[in-house]
Motif scaffolding. Structure first.
Motif, PDB file in Angstrom:
ATOM      1  N   LEU B   5       0.830  -1.198   0.000  1.00 36.06           N
ATOM      2  CA  LEU B   5       0.000   0.000   0.000  1.00 36.06           C
ATOM      3  C   LEU B   5       0.863   1.245   0.000  1.00 36.06           C
ATOM      4  N   LYS B   6       1.892   1.173   0.823  1.00 45.08           N
ATOM      5  CA  LYS B   6       2.804   2.310   0.908  1.00 45.08           C
ATOM      6  C   LYS B   6       3.435   2.578  -0.448  1.00 45.08           C
ATOM      7  N   TYR B   7       3.764   1.499  -1.122  1.00 46.33           N
ATOM      8  CA  TYR B   7       4.419   1.656  -2.408  1.00 46.33           C
ATOM      9  C   TYR B   7       3.489   2.249  -3.437  1.00 46.33           C
ATOM     10  N   ILE B   8       2.229   1.847  -3.365  1.00 54.14           N
ATOM     11  CA  ILE B   8       1.262   2.429  -4.284  1.00 54.14           C
ATOM     12  C   ILE B   8       1.232   3.941  -4.070  1.00 54.14           C
ATOM     13  N   SER B   9       1.164   4.314  -2.791  1.00 52.11           N
ATOM     14  CA  SER B   9       1.098   5.735  -2.485  1.00 52.11           C
ATOM     15  C   SER B   9       2.362   6.449  -2.957  1.00 52.11           C
ATOM     16  N   LEU B  10       3.512   5.835  -2.780  1.00 53.54           N
ATOM     17  CA  LEU B  10       4.767   6.461  -3.187  1.00 53.54           C
ATOM     18  C   LEU B  10       4.831   6.720  -4.679  1.00 53.54           C
ATOM     19  N   SER B  11       4.484   5.712  -5.462  1.00 57.60           N
ATOM     20  CA  SER B  11       4.638   5.908  -6.903  1.00 57.60           C
ATOM     21  C   SER B  11       3.578   6.866  -7.424  1.00 57.60           C
ATOM     22  N   PHE B  12       2.453   6.956  -6.717  1.00 52.68           N
ATOM     23  CA  PHE B  12       1.436   7.956  -7.051  1.00 52.68           C
ATOM     24  C   PHE B  12       2.030   9.340  -6.844  1.00 52.68           C
ATOM     25  N   GLN B  13       2.657   9.541  -5.691  1.00 51.81           N
ATOM     26  CA  GLN B  13       3.222  10.849  -5.391  1.00 51.81           C
ATOM     27  C   GLN B  13       4.338  11.217  -6.351  1.00 51.81           C
ATOM     28  N   LYS B  14       5.146  10.228  -6.700  1.00 51.26           N
ATOM     29  CA  LYS B  14       6.247  10.508  -7.616  1.00 51.26           C
ATOM     30  C   LYS B  14       5.696  11.018  -8.937  1.00 51.26           C
ATOM     31  N   ALA B  15       4.575  10.412  -9.364  1.00 49.66           N
ATOM     32  CA  ALA B  15       4.002  10.815 -10.641  1.00 49.66           C
ATOM     33  C   ALA B  15       3.531  12.258 -10.598  1.00 49.66           C
ATOM     34  N   GLU B  21       5.718  16.938 -17.546  1.00 49.23           N
ATOM     35  CA  GLU B  21       5.518  15.638 -18.188  1.00 49.23           C
ATOM     36  C   GLU B  21       4.025  15.379 -18.317  1.00 49.23           C
ATOM     37  N   TYR B  22       3.333  15.719 -17.239  1.00 50.95           N
ATOM     38  CA  TYR B  22       1.896  15.518 -17.177  1.00 50.95           C
ATOM     39  C   TYR B  22       1.183  16.239 -18.310  1.00 50.95           C
ATOM     40  N   SER B  25       2.046  14.872 -21.752  1.00 47.53           N
ATOM     41  CA  SER B  25       1.518  13.546 -22.055  1.00 47.53           C
ATOM     42  C   SER B  25       0.036  13.625 -22.355  1.00 47.53           C
ATOM     43  N   ILE B  26      -0.649  14.550 -21.693  1.00 48.18           N
ATOM     44  CA  ILE B  26      -2.069  14.737 -22.028  1.00 48.18           C
ATOM     45  C   ILE B  26      -2.199  15.241 -23.460  1.00 48.18           C
ATOM     46  N   LEU B  27      -1.347  16.187 -23.784  1.00 48.22           N
ATOM     47  CA  LEU B  27      -1.379  16.728 -25.136  1.00 48.22           C
ATOM     48  C   LEU B  27      -1.120  15.629 -26.155  1.00 48.22           C
ATOM     49  N   ASN B  28      -0.125  14.807 -25.867  1.00 44.18           N
ATOM     50  CA  ASN B  28       0.200  13.687 -26.753  1.00 44.18           C
ATOM     51  C   ASN B  28      -1.010  12.787 -26.969  1.00 44.18           C
ATOM     52  N   ALA B  29      -1.649  12.420 -25.852  1.00 45.67           N
ATOM     53  CA  ALA B  29      -2.801  11.527 -25.952  1.00 45.67           C
ATOM     54  C   ALA B  29      -3.900  12.178 -26.788  1.00 45.67           C
ATOM     55  N   GLN B 109       1.094   4.115 -10.193  1.00 51.71           N
ATOM     56  CA  GLN B 109       1.172   5.001 -11.349  1.00 51.71           C
ATOM     57  C   GLN B 109      -0.127   5.009 -12.132  1.00 51.71           C
ATOM     58  N   SER B 110      -0.743   3.831 -12.265  1.00 50.87           N
ATOM     59  CA  SER B 110      -1.970   3.757 -13.048  1.00 50.87           C
ATOM     60  C   SER B 110      -3.095   4.524 -12.384  1.00 50.87           C
ATOM     61  N   LEU B 111      -3.142   4.452 -11.058  1.00 48.91           N
ATOM     62  CA  LEU B 111      -4.152   5.222 -10.326  1.00 48.91           C
ATOM     63  C   LEU B 111      -4.005   6.697 -10.654  1.00 48.91           C
ATOM     64  N   PHE B 112      -2.749   7.144 -10.564  1.00 47.00           N
ATOM     65  CA  PHE B 112      -2.491   8.542 -10.884  1.00 47.00           C
ATOM     66  C   PHE B 112      -2.951   8.854 -12.296  1.00 47.00           C
ATOM     67  N   GLN B 113      -2.597   7.977 -13.233  1.00 45.35           N
ATOM     68  CA  GLN B 113      -2.963   8.253 -14.611  1.00 45.35           C
ATOM     69  C   GLN B 113      -4.461   8.202 -14.817  1.00 45.35           C
ATOM     70  N   LEU B 114      -5.119   7.356 -14.089  1.00 42.27           N
ATOM     71  CA  LEU B 114      -6.560   7.294 -14.198  1.00 42.27           C
ATOM     72  C   LEU B 114      -7.184   8.614 -13.757  1.00 42.27           C
ATOM     73  N   LEU B 115      -6.744   9.069 -12.583  1.00 42.30           N
ATOM     74  CA  LEU B 115      -7.330  10.286 -12.051  1.00 42.30           C
ATOM     75  C   LEU B 115      -6.843  11.533 -12.775  1.00 42.30           C
ATOM     76  N   ALA B 116      -5.552  11.600 -12.978  1.00 43.74           N
ATOM     77  CA  ALA B 116      -5.003  12.849 -13.499  1.00 43.74           C
ATOM     78  C   ALA B 116      -5.014  12.927 -15.008  1.00 43.74           C
ATOM     79  N   ARG B 117      -5.070  11.809 -15.677  1.00 46.57           N
ATOM     80  CA  ARG B 117      -5.105  11.864 -17.135  1.00 46.57           C
ATOM     81  C   ARG B 117      -6.433  11.352 -17.679  1.00 46.57           C
TER      82      ARG B 117
END
Lengths: 268, 263, 337
Positions: B5-15, B21-22, B25-29, B109-117
């Motif tokens: 769980l901690k790791y999920i949270s960490l990689s979310f924050q890193k993103a 980049e964010y 990447s949205i523009l690219n998509a 990371q995917s959670l982040f991408q789901l929410l933020a992208r």
């Protein structure tokens, strides 16, 4: 020949090639990368053509022509303008200062030092594309056509190269231009793999007059394929590749010089 | 469990920290989506083909499949960099499982991408590209099911390729091969319906179309699915089981190879 | 290039201002600073002036952040001055970059100018072409430097395989191969072993004497300074604090001297040595004391003998550059001319 070898830029290019010979493995990997990429793109288009026969009036051979011109220009650019792609690292490591300390042109040095033969991988794919194009469509390769083909590649390379220079000069102002660069490189390739007329008029205008990459392969294709130019904005656009390339190049150099001046007053 | 769980949270924050980049990447998509919508609008006739596939449906298809793809995070270097630097030897001594850690990293990371992208892109596309997706609750639930199953398949394939770094110095060519296959066969761009019969049947034997094509179609054209839903579920499970066995084997044999080779 | 300006550096009222964005604290602040950020100026170099004649060896010193590298960057044409004038060999460096760089040599201690993946001789040949050096001249000079700096043994090696010492010697040769009349050295001996340092220093000194090459040396290595430098320019917080002869500087700001005393037998000197500061005490037999400059050695010997100490050996340590500089770097207000 001797005079050739005594030119500083030529010698720097030769040295760059010699240095990079060390890393032969990367060439193969690079070749594989672009092979994989283009093959999958081609598979996608082939599938579309299988199902729909043409894409807005462009058949297989004509699309192959688009690819050919695009890949050739990309090949020339990744060979010559490779230095601009890594420019943010270059400046950060202090190599740009070293360039300033030599009695040579800055752009000349940056391009020569990073001259990269792996771009030739693109060229070999380009030849394959050319062969396929010829197989699918008859193009009369007389002297005029061959000459204009070379002109088009030169013009297309100038357009792409100028864009690279402009993106690189952002590094004088900001620390990193990685994302911008990725975006520009990505879009300048993706848009051009399909004929421009599938996009809305606004986008077509954008890609012709503001981010003029359409000149790299779309407009010159009309010339080689003898297509009816009545649908595009103006028939003379067909010949616009080299003029646009030269024009953009001057703009790029101007913006670069501005960036250098900014660097001179603010440092890194 | 906490570690993951901690790791999920960490990689979310890193993103989150990579803001520029964010945006790019949205523009690219968006660009990507735009190009494909343009293509479909150009080549599909108004009245539709193949049992009712209209340009509008393909527009929605382009958006949906790209969105799903955008929410699957890429984490290629995770295991292979650990192998290359030898860090993996340290990880193996710790009380957690590396594959699960990898899973946590991808989930974060995917959670982040789901929410933020994913969500911004969806909103943007609805307004800008005029997407109309009429969904019944049942279909949406089915979609969620397939989405998660597809994510598992995605993770297992990534694990498999990452585990190849125990055997090969350069895994990069395999990733390229993978991306090429995905571009072509997963339905990311072209729906399976457009493939010639013989090719379609071959592809159905691979796990690829289960990644993007089927989840998208279960939402868009639930009544014209190539395979009915129950059979689809079965296929998903079969794929997952097979992939699980293969990737576990490769991973475990790879780990065993490590101390022998000296790391 | 005027002959009277050859090898000279003229700096008049030179200033360099950088603008720093003041970042606001906190969440709200960081959002605000995206839109508008207050800038405030930093005077990295603040109205400095000096003239360097042909053939001088100048040490350009200062604490970190004093403005040294900014000055050097302006002298070599990398940065543009905010105000003031610079003439290197009679020309403005920034606007005449290509001409000025033809006649200056630069060594950065931390970065090499050689081509990393190629054999060393290839780097020299490339430089020959870049600086358009006449082949005979080039050969003669290269042979001279190979001999002076001992480059023969690794001439065929790739630069990336060279040790630090070898690379530095090669870099020095590379910076001189085009016969510049001004040489900028930035930390040229950093990380080098004693032997290599010696070779590098001696070569610089020799070439300065033979060819009258003007040398600007920026370094934290004080032995470099003591061996090479005639003139010292000290910069701190953008302003010049001292500009003059090195020895004069040392003597002028010498306030105390150190005496090393070696006694025949153990004697407790602690309490009785009022007026003298005891720096080191080893087993009550070996002492290092700090005494005022004008205190005579005879007095000191007397005092010690009175206390019962029999002196076996006594050494007067000359004032070290290091000590003076430490005082200045610490920010102590010393009256500087």
């Amino acid at each position: 020949m001797k005079i050739f070898l005594e030119n500083p830029y030529i010698r720097l290019i030769i040295s760059s090639i010699q240095s990079k010979m060390e890393y032969r493995g990367t060439f193969l990997i690079f070749l594989l990368t672009i092979l994989g990429f283009y093959l999958s793109q081609v598979a996608v288009i082939a599938l579309m053509l299988y199902k729909f026969k043409t894409i807005k009036g462009w058949n297989a051979g004509e699309l192959a022509m688009l690819y050919t011109l695009l890949i050739f220009s990309m090949g020339v650019v990744s060979t010559i303008f490779s230095g601009m792609i890594d420019f943010s690292d270059f400046i950060r490591k202090g190599d740009y200062d070293r360039v300033l300390l030599r009695p040579l042109s800055t752009i000349g040095q940056i391009l020569s030092i990073n001259f990269d033969l792996t771009g030739l991988a693109h060229l070999s794919l380009g030849f394959v594309a050319l062969v396929i194009t010829n197989h699918l469509i008859h193009i009369n390769w007389n002297f005029a056509n061959i000459f204009y083909f070379i002109i088009t590649i030169i013009g297309g390379s100038l357009i792409l190269g100028s864009i690279r220079i402009m993106v690189a000069s952002v590094c004088f102002y900001a620390i990193s231009n990685e994302s911008l660069q990725h975006l520009i490189v990505f879009s300048s390739r993706e848009f051009l793999m399909y004929p421009l007329n599938i996009y809305t008029r606004t986008v077509q205008i954008f890609l012709t007059f503001i981010f003029p990459i359409a000149f790299i392969n779309y407009y010159p294709s009309y010339y080689f394929l003898n297509k009816d130019p009545s649908m595009i904005f103006h028939p003379y656009l067909i010949y616009g590749t080299l003029p646009m390339g030269i024009f953009l190049f001057f703009i790029a150099i101007f913006l670069w010089r501005l960036g250098e001046r900014y660097y001179g007053s603010t440092g890194s | 469990m906490k570690i993951y769980l901690k790791y999920i949270s960490l990689s979310f924050q890193k993103a989150i920290t990579y803001r520029i980049e964010y945006f790019t990447s949205i523009l690219n998509a968006l660009l990507y989506i735009f190009i494909f919508i343009s293509i479909w609008k150009a080549i599909i006739p108004e009245e539709g083909i193949d049992n009712g596939i209209t340009p509008e449906i393909m527009t929605s298809y382009a958006v949906l499949s790209t969105l799903i793809k955008a929410t699957f995070a890429r984490s290629q270097g995770f295991i292979s960099s650990k192998v290359r630097t030898g860090e993996i030897a340290v990880d193996l001594m710790k009380p957690y499982s590396i594959p699960l850690l990898y899973l946590s990293d991808i989930i974060g990371q995917s959670l982040f991408q789901l929410l933020a992208r994913g969500i911004p892109l969806l909103i943007f596309c609805i307004f800008f590209f005029n997407i109309k997706i009429e969904v019944e609750l049942i279909q949406f639930i089915k979609f969620i099911n397939l989405y998660f199953l597809s994510f598992i398949i995605y993770y297992l394939i990534s694990l498999f390729i990452s585990s190849l770094s125990f055997y090969f110095v350069e895994v990069f060519p395999f990733w390229i091969l993978y991306f090429a296959l995905v571009t072509f066969m997963s339905g990311a761009i072209i729906p399976l319906d457009f493939f010639p019969e013989f090719l379609k049947n071959i592809i159905l034997f691979t796990p690829f179309p289960y990644l993007f094509y089927f989840p998208t179609m279960v939402l868009l054209r639930p009544n014209q699915l190539l395979i009915n839903y129950n059979e689809l579920l079965l296929n998903y499970f079969i794929n997952i089981v097979i992939l699980f066995i293969i990737s576990s084997l490769i991973y475990r044999m790879g780990i065993r190879k490590l101390p022998i080779a000296g790391g | 290039m005027d002959d009277q300006y050859s090898g000279t550096i003229i700096v008049e009222n030179l200033s360099k201002v950088f603008y720093i964005r003041k970042r606001k604290q906190g969440f709200l602040g960081s959002i605000l600073s995206l839109i508008y950020a207050e800038k405030y100026p930093i005077y990295a170099v603040d109205n400095i002036s000096f003239r360097i004649q042909k053939g001088e060896i100048v040490g350009y010193l200062g604490p970190n952040g004093a403005g040294k590298s900014t000055t050097i960057k302006m002298l070599t044409g990398i940065l543009m001055p905010t105000s003031g004038r610079i003439l290197v060999n009679g020309l403005e460096p920034f606007s005449n970059r290509k001409v000025v760089t033809k006649n200056i040599g630069v060594v950065f201690g931390q970065r090499t100018q050689l081509w990393w993946d190629l054999p060393l001789y290839e780097s020299f040949d490339l430089l020959r072409i870049i600086y358009k050096i006449d082949f005979k001249e080039f050969k003669k000079r290269l042979d001279e430097y190979i001999e002076l700096l001992g480059l023969e043994s690794f001439l065929n090696q790739q630069v990336r395989k060279l040790s630090l010492g070898q690379r530095m010697r090669a870099d020095l040769a590379a910076s001189l191969i085009h016969n510049p009349n001004i040489l900028f050295l930035d930390e040229p001996t950093i990380g080098l072993d004693i032997l290599t340092k010696d070779v590098v220093r001696k070569t610089i000194k020799q070439l300065n004497q033979q060819k009258k090459i003007t040398v600007i040396l920026t370094t934290h290595d004080l032995e470099d300074i003591e061996f090479l430098v005639d003139r010292l320019i000290l910069i701190d917080k953008g302003k010049i604090r001292y500009d003059g002869d090195l020895n004069q500087f040392i003597h002028q700001y010498q306030k105390s001297k150190r005496i090393l005393i070696h006694l025949e037998e153990e004697v407790k000197l602690e309490n009785s040595l009022n007026g003298y500061k005891i720096l080191k005490n080893d087993m009550n037999r070996f002492f290092e004391i700090e005494v005022p400059m004008d205190e005579s050695v005879a007095n000191i010997i007397n005092k010690i003998q009175t206390m019962g100490g029999r002196i076996q050996d006594i050494t007067v340590k000359k004032q070290e550059l290091a000590d003076t500089l430490k005082e200045i770097y610490k920010g102590k207000e010393i009256e500087l001319s």
